[in-house]
Design a protein around this motif. Sequence first.
Motif, PDB file in Angstrom:
ATOM      1  N   ALA A  51      40.844  30.378 -39.988  1.00 47.52           N
ATOM      2  CA  ALA A  51      41.483  30.507 -38.670  1.00 47.52           C
ATOM      3  C   ALA A  51      42.947  30.118 -38.749  1.00 47.52           C
ATOM      4  O   ALA A  51      43.815  30.778 -38.179  1.00 47.52           O
TER       5      ALA A  51
ATOM      6  N   ARG B 264      44.719  32.712 -40.895  1.00 48.15           N
ATOM      7  CA  ARG B 264      44.451  34.098 -40.475  1.00 48.15           C
ATOM      8  C   ARG B 264      43.785  34.921 -41.561  1.00 48.15           C
ATOM      9  O   ARG B 264      44.096  36.093 -41.749  1.00 48.15           O
TER      10      ARG B 264
ATOM     11  N   LYS C 162      39.734  28.028 -32.360  1.00 53.88           N
ATOM     12  CA  LYS C 162      40.758  29.002 -32.011  1.00 53.88           C
ATOM     13  C   LYS C 162      40.878  30.070 -33.103  1.00 53.88           C
ATOM     14  O   LYS C 162      40.757  29.763 -34.288  1.00 53.88           O
ATOM     15  N   ASP C 163      41.092  31.298 -32.689  1.00 56.87           N
ATOM     16  CA  ASP C 163      41.312  32.442 -33.571  1.00 56.87           C
ATOM     17  C   ASP C 163      40.065  32.902 -34.322  1.00 56.87           C
ATOM     18  O   ASP C 163      40.124  33.836 -35.118  1.00 56.87           O
TER      19      ASP C 163
ATOM     20  N   HIS D 221      42.882  38.320 -35.951  1.00 57.32           N
ATOM     21  CA  HIS D 221      43.497  37.021 -35.696  1.00 57.32           C
ATOM     22  C   HIS D 221      42.965  35.934 -36.619  1.00 57.32           C
ATOM     23  O   HIS D 221      43.493  34.833 -36.644  1.00 57.32           O
TER      24      HIS D 221
END
Lengths: 626, 626
Positions: free
Chosen positions: B397, B400, B432-433, B457
Amino acid sequence: MDDRLTGCSEADLATWRFADAARRLVAGRSAGMTSGAAPGSVLPEALEPLWLPVAVLWERFLRFDPAAPLWPDRDRFAVSSVRMRPLLGAFLRLTGSTAAAPDLTVTGYPAAGVSVGLAGQPVAIAAGMALAEQTLEKRFGQSLVNHRTWLLSGRADLETGLAMEAAMLAGQYHLHRLCVMTDIPPGSVSDPAADMTLNCFQAAGWSVRRIRPAGVAEVAAVLAATLRSRRPVLLAFEGRFPAYIPQPPQGETSGAWVAVTRRGTTLRRSWLRRLTRHRQRAVFERATGGGITDRFTEDWRRLWRGLRRPEELNSDGYLALEFLERLIPESVFLTSAMDAGHAALRPLPVAVRACGAREGAMAGFLNGMTLHGGVRGFGVAALGSADRLRPALRFAAITRQRILCVLAEGAAGAGGVLWQQPEQLAGLRAMKDLAVFRPGSRREVVACWEGALRWEHGPAVMIISPSVSGDPDTEAGLQGGRGDPGRGGYILREAEGGLLNRSVTLLTSGGEAGLALETARLLEARGGCRVAVVSLPCWEIFALQDRDYRDGVLGVAPRAALEAASGFGWERWTGGDGLFIGPEENPRAELNPESVLPDLSAEHCAGRIAHFLRLPSRGRRGAEGG
Amino acid sequence: MDDRLTGCSEADLATWRFADAARRLVAGRSAGMTSGAAPGSVLPEALEPLWLPVAVLWERFLRFDPAAPLWPDRDRFAVSSVRMRPLLGAFLRLTGSTAAAPDLTVTGYPAAGVSVGLAGQPVAIAAGMALAEQTLEKRFGQSLVNHRTWLLSGRADLETGLAMEAAMLAGQYHLHRLCVMTDIPPGSVSDPAADMTLNCFQAAGWSVRRIRPAGVAEVAAVLAATLRSRRPVLLAFEGRFPAYIPQPPQGETSGAWVAVTRRGTTLRRSWLRRLTRHRQRAVFERATGGGITDRFTEDWRRLWRGLRRPEELNSDGYLALEFLERLIPESVFLTSAMDAGHAALRPLPVAVRACGAREGAMAGFLNGMTLHGGVRGFGVAALGSADRLRPALRFAAITRQRILCVLAEGAAGAGGVLWQQPEQLAGLRAMKDLAVFRPGSRREVVACWEGALRWEHGPAVMIISPSVSGDPDTEAGLQGGRGDPGRGGYILREAEGGLLNRSVTLLTSGGEAGLALETARLLEARGGCRVAVVSLPCWEIFALQDRDYRDGVLGVAPRAALEAASGFGWERWTGGDGLFIGPEENPRAELNPESVLPDLSAEHCAGRIAHFLRLPSRGRRGAEGG
């Protein structure tokens, strides 16, 4: 007939019958299951090589008294999987234990590991039990503490990284009263994977024995050698259980096994006599009794009140550790060796057991220590390693083990707080029955520790923030604040005009309280906005308060939340239309400690809230709203 | 003068100067830092023994061309910590790399591990890179693929369980082109902990060498032996860097190192010549190019449309794996060996690499494979093990990396669904992501896989539910439903009278869609209640849709959510006053697979919703409301 049975002595044959009886009990139970039965109810193939060793162990070596299943100086016998629980149940039944079914505490160990997510956990837990035993033996001597931990483990558990971490620590700590028994596939010479696992345990300082199909005498000799080992022991057994065990002519054998357990009764009676005249008897009984007393709370608060010097005013959770060590002699502090550059974890002010970068095993040890009893384990690590603690925390949550982990947030960098943990807090709060404490002031630190030590639903996590302050605003001069940090949430600052007159309620936790208070002042200074600041150091305890209290704290005005973390889950308190202000903008800061975000400024926060409330703009508009 | 320098040849002295120049570059940079600098900027003590070996490696062995930093057949040189990144930067600068600063892709590897939470991850990542190399070499041959992976690792990383998992798998897979270089404390004979780590790597099938203070010749000999090793190699170096390195009389040495890198240019040119005339050139370039093409989407949908036979109608995510293998030849499937009793993970319909119960390393491998390029790794495990994947998912994450994990939910037990994972979904969604996909019908399976493969992402997680259905209701006969599962959320069933006429919107995901539809029917049958059912197979994609679309799906009526998980985080969609219906009542089911909860019945759900909406009671009241 099986080679191992020919020429067997009558005593050895009796042991074979013991194993056979247990096996039949479980097989009978399995046979009765319907095809729709849950997985885990079948007689596992992997148990085949283990029936005889377990029978020899229980009949001739295991220190236990069926009449007193919770005897503190009993051996701990643990199984790594729910599928092995019927085996445990069978031996308990045959030896006439008063505990009919193996529950979580009968032998001090639950049958854990049915979820693959928990694989390896049983090894860490068993090592934690052995560590508790070693600690108690050092404190009270062998006359009171002289028992072992036996773990029956599946191979899959042993090949996990968690098991290797536990094995390496067990080797370093010389936990020689720990013995793991497992099976190896037939002809394991040709199974390099199984062999590799055994070799790794050996490299970790264990005494490893491979036992090919063996009779009672060989197994007894191996177990006798285990008692003398100066290292933790791993025994790998191979071989199927014989198809036929000759039964005695009279046919009736049940009850015969009750006799062998008289050994345990004798052992316990002589132990009781030693305890009676032991000079540490009272202390020992208090230690094994456990629990936080009212006396503790009183002493604890006195220690905090006694702080005078200014440097102590910058106290935080580490000082709490020092107080715990003074007040709870059963305390054992485990800590991960911190990366040298990680400023969050300073040297602790207490005696510690260093675990290296093995937080997974460290947390598993806490479960084992708690299940063993007589010690109170605390784990100290960095919040960034929270994910590696999760399997142990999860086990504790499911089995309601009251373990306590102290997690330090990243230290303040050059430009401000290093936003390292976007979702660690949310991930922990998502775990049912785990309480997450994140105090932000001295007053909250004291209350949160009391809350964490008393939390009885499962594990607790105490987040140590580098920005805990002795800020007079949060300490004493609460501006119309009310409520008690011990209730999980309270009003740090009431809006002008009181609860019903709030324009907005700003929720926060931990070190962001100061920022929230400054934001409130800024907003009120611009006029037309009355801001209350609510601190929520523990969501789980706040959620347990009655609705009147919660409503009286949260109010009915629109809500915003401010936390140095991901906003995931905050909607619980802000509602679906609430605002969250956090540092989500730069999650990559973790990869590059030099790209530290500037502190979220009070101006920025005030701008976000003004936009959220659609306050008339004051010159240039603030930042984008949610 | 240091012993190692006396009697040195001029060529060896030049290598010493190379090391010295790099060291001075980093030291100069550190000296220039202000005291407020972030941790990680100081010259780490642990690097001292490593300057010379790294200089020898770069000067004489490393296969790289500074002019083409992304050459597919380059060696991968990785460092385990951000604190080592200046070292990497110094050698890049001295060799005249066109990439001025080491970023995430220069040498195929980011400087990871600054957070202690990620300790051990670099070892798994490096092993994953070596696995990618091995896979590509098998596919294209040594004339196109013939490089190595070098990891410079801190000791703390090596002592983690994750590193041991990766080491054991690297040993099993014979990843002999992997070499880890580390330091050992001076006189490590007296440091049993460091010794134990090295022994464990040896037991895991590695070739382990301890190198005491050595000169250029010894280091070069060790590295040459590494090239010939048939096993992965761990080199542990000891010794301080000499205080004084004699410089040549003319003084100027910069630029001298550029010359040595001409070796790399020559290697790459001859590789390019081989590629030009290679019969697999086009395939090789497509593989190393990566990416999901429009052609893929077309073929993919055709495969799904082509299904006819009834047993295929009970298809789920595993069938998707088979399709992926057919359409993406770069696919590599890693899977954890499942507990025999765990019915969730059936044998996969594709060729797999078995990782044993080592999900942590497995997920780390995916990061390494993605960073390497040329292969597309998929990890398959049980949802229950999600916590063990988190450090790798977190790394992905932050950096990426588009890794994809397929997690199978617990299988249906005798009485219904086994509620094993109370908070796994919430914990994943909090990251997140990371995108979490939980399809509940054929239509959603197809759309979610496309979404997961295209999610750019960061990492994606595909939840495989045993209760995915070909239910005509969810497949085709949407009752006034609209929207597209590919947009993360859509209306499965509109209320009578349409969006503005809804009494309640019932949100759900995955296998609970059928239950939600039945609940809606029950509620409408009792009259006075108009229910829409909304499926949210992917929150993250739904959140990216424009507000109009989201409002058009969610509506303005009160909302309830139904999911076989913890309700944590659902307030995001239901709002603070919404209702959540889930199985939180029995988290202990995990410990005992026989205590399976009865299915949440539609009656129960309807009762909860009726209470929530304060509908007039119909005879006996339903269960307690939220």
